[in-house]
Write a protein that holds these residues in place. Structure first.
Motif, PDB file in Angstrom:
ATOM      1  N   VAL A  59       0.841  -1.196   0.000  1.00 21.12           N
ATOM      2  CA  VAL A  59       0.000   0.000   0.000  1.00 21.12           C
ATOM      3  C   VAL A  59       0.878   1.250   0.000  1.00 21.12           C
ATOM      4  N   GLU A  60       1.931   1.239   0.798  1.00 21.86           N
ATOM      5  CA  GLU A  60       2.833   2.390   0.860  1.00 21.86           C
ATOM      6  C   GLU A  60       3.509   2.620  -0.487  1.00 21.86           C
ATOM      7  N   HIS A  61       3.972   1.555  -1.122  1.00 25.59           N
ATOM      8  CA  HIS A  61       4.611   1.695  -2.433  1.00 25.59           C
ATOM      9  C   HIS A  61       3.609   2.178  -3.477  1.00 25.59           C
ATOM     10  N   PHE A  62       2.410   1.623  -3.431  1.00 28.97           N
ATOM     11  CA  PHE A  62       1.352   1.982  -4.376  1.00 28.97           C
ATOM     12  C   PHE A  62       0.989   3.456  -4.247  1.00 28.97           C
ATOM     13  N   LEU A  63       0.795   3.914  -3.024  1.00 27.16           N
ATOM     14  CA  LEU A  63       0.433   5.307  -2.785  1.00 27.16           C
ATOM     15  C   LEU A  63       1.563   6.235  -3.214  1.00 27.16           C
ATOM     16  N   SER A  64       2.800   5.901  -2.862  1.00 30.97           N
ATOM     17  CA  SER A  64       3.942   6.754  -3.213  1.00 30.97           C
ATOM     18  C   SER A  64       4.083   6.897  -4.722  1.00 30.97           C
ATOM     19  N   TRP A  65       3.889   5.796  -5.433  1.00 29.65           N
ATOM     20  CA  TRP A  65       4.005   5.840  -6.886  1.00 29.65           C
ATOM     21  C   TRP A  65       2.943   6.767  -7.488  1.00 29.65           C
ATOM     22  N   HIS A  66       1.721   6.654  -7.024  1.00 34.27           N
ATOM     23  CA  HIS A  66       0.650   7.474  -7.581  1.00 34.27           C
ATOM     24  C   HIS A  66       0.805   8.940  -7.192  1.00 34.27           C
ATOM     25  N   VAL A  67       1.325   9.211  -6.006  1.00 37.09           N
ATOM     26  CA  VAL A  67       1.622  10.598  -5.637  1.00 37.09           C
ATOM     27  C   VAL A  67       2.678  11.165  -6.580  1.00 37.09           C
ATOM     28  N   SER A  68       3.727  10.376  -6.835  1.00 40.70           N
ATOM     29  CA  SER A  68       4.788  10.807  -7.738  1.00 40.70           C
ATOM     30  C   SER A  68       4.228  11.129  -9.122  1.00 40.70           C
ATOM     31  N   CYS A  69       3.335  10.273  -9.616  1.00 39.78           N
ATOM     32  CA  CYS A  69       2.716  10.522 -10.924  1.00 39.78           C
ATOM     33  C   CYS A  69       1.851  11.783 -10.894  1.00 39.78           C
ATOM     34  N   ALA A  70       1.109  11.978  -9.806  1.00 42.27           N
ATOM     35  CA  ALA A  70       0.235  13.147  -9.691  1.00 42.27           C
ATOM     36  C   ALA A  70       1.038  14.440  -9.693  1.00 42.27           C
ATOM     37  N   LEU A  71       2.229  14.415  -9.108  1.00 36.04           N
ATOM     38  CA  LEU A  71       3.050  15.616  -9.051  1.00 36.04           C
ATOM     39  C   LEU A  71       3.534  16.037 -10.440  1.00 36.04           C
ATOM     40  N   ARG A  72       3.728  15.056 -11.322  1.00 38.35           N
ATOM     41  CA  ARG A  72       4.223  15.365 -12.670  1.00 38.35           C
ATOM     42  C   ARG A  72       3.094  15.740 -13.623  1.00 38.35           C
ATOM     43  N   ARG A  73       1.910  15.205 -13.346  1.00 39.32           N
ATOM     44  CA  ARG A  73       0.801  15.382 -14.275  1.00 39.32           C
ATOM     45  C   ARG A  73       0.358  16.849 -14.329  1.00 39.32           C
ATOM     46  N   GLY A  74       0.245  17.387 -15.524  1.00 37.57           N
ATOM     47  CA  GLY A  74      -0.266  18.740 -15.686  1.00 37.57           C
ATOM     48  C   GLY A  74       0.753  19.845 -15.487  1.00 37.57           C
ATOM     49  N   LEU A  75       2.016  19.487 -15.248  1.00 36.17           N
ATOM     50  CA  LEU A  75       3.025  20.527 -15.087  1.00 36.17           C
ATOM     51  C   LEU A  75       3.366  21.154 -16.437  1.00 36.17           C
ATOM     52  N   PRO A  76       3.769  22.419 -16.452  1.00 35.33           N
ATOM     53  CA  PRO A  76       4.196  23.040 -17.716  1.00 35.33           C
ATOM     54  C   PRO A  76       5.514  22.426 -18.173  1.00 35.33           C
ATOM     55  N   PRO A  77       5.881  22.611 -19.437  1.00 29.45           N
ATOM     56  CA  PRO A  77       7.187  22.120 -19.907  1.00 29.45           C
ATOM     57  C   PRO A  77       8.307  22.705 -19.055  1.00 29.45           C
ATOM     58  N   ALA A  78       9.418  21.978 -18.975  1.00 29.53           N
ATOM     59  CA  ALA A  78      10.547  22.452 -18.178  1.00 29.53           C
ATOM     60  C   ALA A  78      10.979  23.835 -18.637  1.00 29.53           C
ATOM     61  N   ALA A  79      11.254  24.695 -17.667  1.00 25.62           N
ATOM     62  CA  ALA A  79      11.677  26.060 -17.989  1.00 25.62           C
ATOM     63  C   ALA A  79      13.044  26.031 -18.663  1.00 25.62           C
ATOM     64  N   VAL A  80      13.232  26.918 -19.613  1.00 27.54           N
ATOM     65  CA  VAL A  80      14.514  27.014 -20.305  1.00 27.54           C
ATOM     66  C   VAL A  80      15.588  27.434 -19.311  1.00 27.54           C
ATOM     67  N   ASP A  81      16.706  26.733 -19.363  1.00 23.63           N
ATOM     68  CA  ASP A  81      17.780  27.012 -18.429  1.00 23.63           C
ATOM     69  C   ASP A  81      18.362  28.403 -18.654  1.00 23.63           C
ATOM     70  N   ARG A  82      18.597  29.090 -17.551  1.00 17.90           N
ATOM     71  CA  ARG A  82      19.272  30.380 -17.610  1.00 17.90           C
ATOM     72  C   ARG A  82      20.547  30.266 -16.787  1.00 17.90           C
ATOM     73  N   PRO A  83      21.712  30.499 -17.386  1.00 23.50           N
ATOM     74  CA  PRO A  83      22.979  30.341 -16.653  1.00 23.50           C
ATOM     75  C   PRO A  83      22.954  31.056 -15.311  1.00 23.50           C
ATOM     76  N   GLY A  84      23.308  30.321 -14.279  1.00 21.61           N
ATOM     77  CA  GLY A  84      23.349  30.914 -12.950  1.00 21.61           C
ATOM     78  C   GLY A  84      21.999  31.075 -12.293  1.00 21.61           C
ATOM     79  N   ALA A  85      20.926  30.527 -12.905  1.00 25.71           N
ATOM     80  CA  ALA A  85      19.588  30.697 -12.340  1.00 25.71           C
ATOM     81  C   ALA A  85      18.877  29.365 -12.135  1.00 25.71           C
ATOM     82  N   THR A  86      19.630  28.291 -12.148  1.00 31.35           N
ATOM     83  CA  THR A  86      19.046  26.961 -11.998  1.00 31.35           C
ATOM     84  C   THR A  86      19.156  26.496 -10.551  1.00 31.35           C
ATOM     85  N   THR A  87      18.160  25.717 -10.123  1.00 27.65           N
ATOM     86  CA  THR A  87      18.222  25.058  -8.817  1.00 27.65           C
ATOM     87  C   THR A  87      18.504  23.575  -9.028  1.00 27.65           C
TER      88      THR A  87
END
Length: 319
Positions: A169-197
């Motif tokens: 159950v813990e593995h199942f929930l963690s996996w679906h949370v991980s998927c939910a966090l990625r779903r619907g996000l905008p495309p990765a922001a273009v890298d700016r030198p010195g401005a990346t985390t």
């Protein structure tokens, strides 16, 4: 709660409303109706489902029984028959609430109940729907802090008390949370030198979900992020910092045994650029592993909102 009672007594609930109350997908409710005859006793105009208190009570019993691991067919038979059976109690006591699954959720939001039930049933469709709804309704930071984390902690406590019984159950929930966090996000922001985390777990640390939600929150704000995930070796972390020259580096440690002040200090001391104008990354130590292991000169945010604010300030200033 009064609003729910009025909905039931003045014509009954729709299938969607029942599904939200129970923490299941509407398709699950319809499937139980079709397969096991757990539908409402009456329908308006002969077609539309309207669920009465008795109808909802049967479904609540079905949910409680399937959450114990009982086969759906047998759970449906018992729900329809009304036969007595030992089912975990759902009534709150002295300020604490219990999910129908028996998970202690303290004062967590109502959504925690539905997510816990769906996870214990291993109901992927319902779990995806509920996680997405929580994020849409409350926003990523509040959903993580007040809905997802309390449910993850409750599942973890259940697993600790029950040996290996609920590890799936813990593995199942963690996996679906991980998927939910990625779903619907905008495309990765273009890298700016010195401005990346740069986000990384320290060596020996594999708890990546907190960094995943941090990466998602930064992406929502259009900030460039490089996510390296779990257990990044020292040499690889140092090489990544040298190659990217980030504005900030966030190091996650879940356990005191993995938190390494010397590593954090080494990363903070790394410099790049021309002589006389050397640059250094702001290093944040994140996670409970750093508690009591403060590193002089380094920031230690106490939660997701504080970490997002700190990183956004660093990146906006640096760029």
């Amino acid at each position: 709660m009064e609003e729910h009672r009025e909905d039931i007594t003045s014509g009954g609930l729709t299938t969607g409303e029942v599904a939200r109350r129970l923490g299941v997908a509407p398709t699950t409710v319809r499937s139980w109706d079709r397969r096991y005859r757990l539908g409402p006793d009456t329908r308006t105009d002969g077609r539309h489902r309207r669920w009465t208190p008795a109808d909802v009570a049967r479904l609540e019993r079905m949910c409680a029984l399937t959450a114990t691991g009982m086969a759906p067919a047998e759970a449906a038979r018992l729900a329809l028959s009304g036969e007595p059976v030992d089912v975990p109690k759902t009534a709150p006591s002295r300020g604490r609430r219990k999910a129908g699954s028996g998970l202690s959720l303290g004062d967590a939001r109502q959504e925690c109940k539905g997510i816990a039930r769906a996870a214990l049933r291993l109901d992927a469709a319902a779990l995806d729907d509920l996680l997405a709804a929580a994020i849409d309704r409350h926003g990523l930071i509040t959903a993580w802090t007040e809905v997802i984390v309390p449910t993850l902690q409750a599942v973890g406590r259940k697993w600790e008390r029950s040996g290996e019984r609920y590890v799936e159950v813990e593995h199942f929930l963690s996996w679906h949370v991980s998927c939910a966090l990625r779903r619907g996000l905008p495309p990765a922001a273009v890298d700016r030198p010195g401005a990346t985390t740069l986000l990384a777990c320290v060596p020996g640390e594999n708890h990546t979900l907190p960094l995943e939600v941090l990466a998602a929150a930064l992406a929502e704000r259009g900030l460039p992020v490089r996510m390296f995930g779990g257990a990044v070796p020292v040499e690889s972390l140092v090489a990544a910092v040298r190659r990217t020259g980030p504005a900030a580096v966030a190091l996650w440690a879940q356990s005191r045994t993995t938190a390494s002040p010397p590593l954090a200090q080494h990363v903070a001391a790394m410099g790049w650029g021309v002589r006389g104008a050397r640059r250094h990354a702001v290093v944040l130590t994140l996670g409970p592993g750093w508690a009591g292991r403060a590193v002089a000169g380094l920031s230690r945010p106490r939660g997701l909102a504080e970490a997002v604010a700190a990183l956004e300030s660093v990146v906006r200033t640096d760029s």
